[in-house]
Design a protein around this motif. Structure first.
Motif, short mmCIF file in Angstrom:
data_model
loop_
_atom_site.label_atom_id
_atom_site.label_comp_id
_atom_site.label_asym_id
_atom_site.label_seq_id
_atom_site.Cartn_x
_atom_site.Cartn_y
_atom_site.Cartn_z
N GLN A 414 0.82 -1.21 0.00
CA GLN A 414 0.00 0.00 0.00
C GLN A 414 0.86 1.26 0.00
O GLN A 414 0.38 2.34 -0.34
CB GLN A 414 -0.93 0.01 1.22
N GLU A 415 2.13 1.13 0.40
CA GLU A 415 3.02 2.28 0.43
C GLU A 415 3.80 2.46 -0.87
O GLU A 415 4.58 3.39 -1.00
CB GLU A 415 4.01 2.14 1.60
N MET A 416 3.58 1.56 -1.83
CA MET A 416 4.30 1.63 -3.10
C MET A 416 3.44 2.31 -4.16
O MET A 416 2.22 2.22 -4.13
CB MET A 416 4.66 0.23 -3.58
N THR A 417 4.10 2.95 -5.10
CA THR A 417 3.37 3.45 -6.26
C THR A 417 2.91 2.25 -7.10
O THR A 417 3.62 1.25 -7.20
CB THR A 417 4.25 4.37 -7.11
N LEU A 418 1.74 2.38 -7.68
CA LEU A 418 1.22 1.29 -8.51
C LEU A 418 2.14 1.01 -9.70
O LEU A 418 2.31 -0.14 -10.11
CB LEU A 418 -0.18 1.63 -9.00
N THR A 419 2.73 2.06 -10.23
CA THR A 419 3.61 1.88 -11.40
C THR A 419 4.80 1.00 -11.07
O THR A 419 5.12 0.04 -11.79
CB THR A 419 4.08 3.24 -11.92
N SER A 420 5.48 1.31 -9.96
CA SER A 420 6.67 0.53 -9.61
C SER A 420 6.29 -0.87 -9.16
O SER A 420 7.02 -1.84 -9.43
CB SER A 420 7.46 1.24 -8.51
N LEU A 421 5.15 -1.02 -8.48
CA LEU A 421 4.71 -2.34 -8.03
C LEU A 421 4.42 -3.25 -9.22
O LEU A 421 4.92 -4.37 -9.30
CB LEU A 421 3.47 -2.20 -7.15
N ARG A 422 3.62 -2.75 -10.15
CA ARG A 422 3.20 -3.59 -11.27
C ARG A 422 4.32 -3.77 -12.30
O ARG A 422 4.30 -4.74 -13.07
CB ARG A 422 1.95 -2.99 -11.91
N ALA A 423 5.28 -2.86 -12.32
CA ALA A 423 6.43 -3.04 -13.21
C ALA A 423 7.25 -4.25 -12.79
O ALA A 423 7.97 -4.83 -13.61
CB ALA A 423 7.29 -1.79 -13.22
N ALA A 424 7.15 -4.64 -11.52
CA ALA A 424 7.94 -5.77 -11.01
C ALA A 424 7.21 -7.10 -11.15
O ALA A 424 7.72 -8.12 -10.69
CB ALA A 424 8.29 -5.52 -9.55
N ILE A 425 6.01 -7.09 -11.74
CA ILE A 425 5.19 -8.31 -11.80
C ILE A 425 4.85 -8.64 -13.24
O ILE A 425 4.43 -7.78 -14.02
CB ILE A 425 3.90 -8.12 -10.99
N SER A 426 5.01 -9.91 -13.60
CA SER A 426 4.51 -10.44 -14.88
C SER A 426 3.36 -11.38 -14.58
O SER A 426 3.39 -12.11 -13.58
CB SER A 426 5.60 -11.20 -15.63
N LEU A 427 2.36 -11.36 -15.45
CA LEU A 427 1.16 -12.17 -15.24
C LEU A 427 0.84 -12.94 -16.50
O LEU A 427 0.77 -12.38 -17.59
CB LEU A 427 -0.02 -11.27 -14.87
N VAL A 428 0.65 -14.24 -16.35
CA VAL A 428 0.11 -15.08 -17.43
C VAL A 428 -1.15 -15.72 -16.87
O VAL A 428 -1.09 -16.57 -15.99
CB VAL A 428 1.10 -16.16 -17.89
N SER A 429 -2.29 -15.27 -17.36
CA SER A 429 -3.56 -15.71 -16.81
C SER A 429 -4.12 -16.88 -17.60
O SER A 429 -3.78 -17.09 -18.77
CB SER A 429 -4.56 -14.54 -16.83
N GLN A 430 -5.00 -17.63 -16.95
CA GLN A 430 -5.67 -18.71 -17.65
C GLN A 430 -6.64 -18.16 -18.69
O GLN A 430 -6.98 -18.83 -19.66
CB GLN A 430 -6.44 -19.59 -16.66
N GLU A 431 -7.08 -16.91 -18.51
CA GLU A 431 -7.91 -16.24 -19.50
C GLU A 431 -6.98 -15.39 -20.38
O GLU A 431 -6.68 -14.25 -20.06
CB GLU A 431 -8.97 -15.37 -18.83
N VAL A 432 -6.52 -15.96 -21.46
CA VAL A 432 -5.54 -15.29 -22.31
C VAL A 432 -6.16 -14.07 -22.96
O VAL A 432 -7.26 -14.14 -23.54
CB VAL A 432 -5.01 -16.25 -23.40
N VAL A 433 -5.49 -12.94 -22.85
CA VAL A 433 -5.96 -11.69 -23.44
C VAL A 433 -5.00 -11.27 -24.54
O VAL A 433 -3.82 -11.00 -24.27
CB VAL A 433 -6.08 -10.58 -22.38
N LEU A 434 -5.48 -11.24 -25.77
CA LEU A 434 -4.71 -10.73 -26.90
C LEU A 434 -5.49 -9.61 -27.56
O LEU A 434 -6.73 -9.60 -27.54
CB LEU A 434 -4.42 -11.84 -27.92
N PHE A 435 -4.78 -8.68 -28.16
CA PHE A 435 -5.39 -7.53 -28.78
C PHE A 435 -5.42 -7.72 -30.30
O PHE A 435 -4.58 -8.43 -30.86
CB PHE A 435 -4.63 -6.25 -28.42
N ASN A 436 -6.36 -7.07 -30.94
CA ASN A 436 -6.50 -7.19 -32.39
C ASN A 436 -5.39 -6.39 -33.07
O ASN A 436 -5.62 -5.34 -33.66
CB ASN A 436 -7.87 -6.70 -32.83
#
Length: 598
Positions: A414-436
């Motif tokens: 909660q004390e971290m900026t969202l940008t720096s927090l999410r920059a350190a995380i990679s996500l591969v979800s079971q619901e694959v999201v691809l863009f057109n």
């Protein structure tokens, strides 16, 4: 039946709502002012036409007509040339302002959508949100620009013509003004009905957009399960609701015009009668009467337009409620001042973490205590609904914990900026999201968009995706279609894994990253993932237990709690829930069935 989408009445009054709406015009006040000036000057030329009628009729057709009367038709041509220039200039300036407003509002609404918390999307239909951004903005800007300028232009036209009429014959003008209070009463009477009908129509249109988006996205399920009749009935119901609302709006809008016209015609009849009496007493000439009548007839059109402005004004105000309802949503809380250091592995700790979804009968997570040393791989397993995905979603703060806290290297997320927090995380979800978009754009997405082609190819090779990508007609530049519809399930999954390879984040969240692969591809990807997780802190949500046998630790969850922890062999030896799930999957596999969720 889908729950209705309701646009609530605005807490602001009409005046405050409109003033806020006009605030969006302020950045373009110069162009807007020029448009208003052009319309004002156009309106002020209106009395010139009836003013020319008096000398034309009183002197132009007399035997002793002066030779300079040719100036009257020349003046008439000049008036309309000036009006044409002013009309073109003001219309162009207003169109420029209107289109700038539409672009600005859509950009602001889209930016707000990107910043809203995940909870908001849980409660909203994407079809409704699309309707707000596309259709709602048009009526919004119409109320801010077109309606306002029409009111300004027509009000000034009415004022100019009334001024001329008062100057020429104040008694007849007072008769004409006697219908004013009646017109105001009619507009106010039907204004409330228009607003109510318009709000109902917007709610129905939002439902139509929702059903369209939902049905088109699930067209295969609709066809296979024979849902055509149900979906058609659902669509017919909301379409009829929109029709009823539109008819009520049309009824209120249509009644305004004839009532005001009848009142105006009554005043006109009285004026003609009084003017005829005056002409018998030689108090009014033919030219004067025609000039007065011309001014009054010219007055009817702007008065009619002013009364008809109520309908688009109410639509615009209702749309403004709709737009402001979105813009006033609070974005994700991002008040943390700390930056999470990049480029290294991180230790994770969940301290008595609890979480509840809004309106849920029980907590999704309760008293979760979990330590994950830097560089370790921890697998979360358990029955469906045990809280595995929810726990993983708390780490990048898609949701905020309701109890306890989550620490990364001893620092509360909660004390971290969202940008720096999410920059350190990679996500591969079971619901694959691809863009057109292209394959390359889907792999090098977001912050990785500047990656070189060599880096993209390396990530694709690591994910076992380069073989099929290289065989595509345009290779990396092949368009994958909406959500990767042109690819197989395994290909979509491997592109998503390549995206995670390219980001190269120190924390990985793998939500059954091999679920859509065949056995051969699964073995190859599993080997690639084992290389990827080396030296990284990894949280694996596992449904297929065979994929996490070599995890550093397996955490077994049930009903939002941790019930077991340990390595694969240890948990099997205990004979608890993990052993039961493992046996169940082994039996299903032996029978040739698909693996169930674990």
């Amino acid at each position: 039946m889908t729950a209705p989408v309701v646009i609530p009445p605005s807490p602001l009054g009409n005046r405050a709502l409109y003033l806020r709406l006009l605030g969006y015009v302020r950045p373009y006040r110069r162009a807007f002012g020029l448009a208003l000036l052009g319309m004002a000057l156009t309106a002020l030329t209106e009395p010139l036409f009836p003013a020319l009628m008096k000398p034309l009729l009183d002197k132009g057709f007399m035997p002793d007509a002066k030779s300079d009367l040719y100036l009257i038709p020349l003046a008439l041509i000049g008036i309309f040339i000036v009006r044409g220039i002013l009309t073109y200039s003001s219309s162009y300036a207003m169109a420029w302002v209107t289109n700038r407003l539409i672009m600005d509002l859509r950009r602001q609404m889209f930016a707000r959508l990107l910043s809203l918390p995940t909870r908001y999307y849980d409660d909203q239909s994407s079809g409704v949100l699309i309707s707000r951004v596309t259709y709602g903005v048009t009526d919004f800007t119409s109320a801010a620009t077109t309606v306002l300028t029409s009111m300004v232009r027509d009000t000034l036209t009415v004022a100019g013509l009334l001024g001329y009429m008062l100057y020429y014959n104040w008694q007849l003008t007072l008769i004409a003004l006697s219908v004013g209070p009646l017109i105001v009463a009619v507009v106010r009477r039907f204004g409330k009905r228009l607003r109510k009908a318009t709000r109902r129509g917007y709610n129905a249109m939002a439902q139509i957009s929702h059903i369209l988006e939902e049905t088109l996205g699930a067209h295969k399920v609709v066809k296979v399960f024979g849902g055509q009749r149900y979906e058609a009935a659902r669509f017919e119901e909301v379409s009829n609701e929109f029709r009823v609302a539109a008819m009520r709006e049309a009824m209120a809008a249509s009644a305004t015009s004839p009532l005001t016209q009848v009142a105006s015609a009554t005043a006109l009849a009285v004026i003609i009668y009084v003017a005829l009496l005056h002409s018998m007493e030689n108090n009014i000439t033919v030219g004067g009467f025609v000039a007065f009548m011309t001014a009054m007839l010219m007055l009817l059109a702007p008065v009619k337009r002013l009364t008809e402005m109520n309908a688009p004004l109410q639509r615009g105000l209702t749309s403004a409620e709709n737009v402001f309802a979105l813009l006033d949503q609070l974005p994700e809380a991002d008040e943390g001042p700390r930056q999470l250091p990049a480029g290294r592995s991180h230790a994770l700790r969940f301290e008595r973490v609890g979480f509840s979804y809004e309106g849920a009968p029980r907590a999704a997570l309760q008293d979760i205590d979990l330590d994950i040393p830097a560089g370790q791989t921890v697998a979360l397993v358990g029955p469906s609904g045990s809280g595995k995905t929810t726990l993983a979603a708390l780490l990048p703060r898609f949701y905020n914990v309701t109890d306890g806290r989550i620490l990364i290297d001893g620092l509360d997320v909660q004390e971290m900026t969202l940008t720096s927090l999410r920059a350190a995380i990679s996500l591969v979800s079971q619901e694959v999201v691809l863009f057109n978009d292209t394959v390359a754009a889907n792999i090098a997405y977001g912050d990785a968009a500047t990656a070189s082609e060599e880096e993209i190819i390396a990530a694709a090779r690591a994910a076992n995706a380069w073989e099929f990508i290289s065989q595509m007609p345009q290779g990396l530049q092949t368009i994958v279609g909406e959500n990767g519809v042109k690819l197989s399930g395994g290909q979509r999954q491997r592109i998503a894994i390549a995206r995670a390879f390219l980001k190269n984040a120190p924390i990985l969240i793998l939500d059954e990253a091999t679920s859509a692969l065949d056995s051969e591809s699964e073995r190859q990807i599993q080997a690639a993932l084992e290389n990827l997780i080396q030296g990284r802190t990894t949280l694996v949500i596992a449904h297929r237990l065979s994929t996490i046998e070599h995890a550093d630790r397996i955490v077994v969850m049930d009903r939002g709690r941790i019930v077991e922890q340990g390595r694969h062999g240890e948990l099997l030896a205990r004979g608890g829930l993990y052993s039961h799930l493992h046996s169940l999957q082994f039996e299903r596999a032996a029978e040739g069935g698909d693996c169930v969720e674990g």
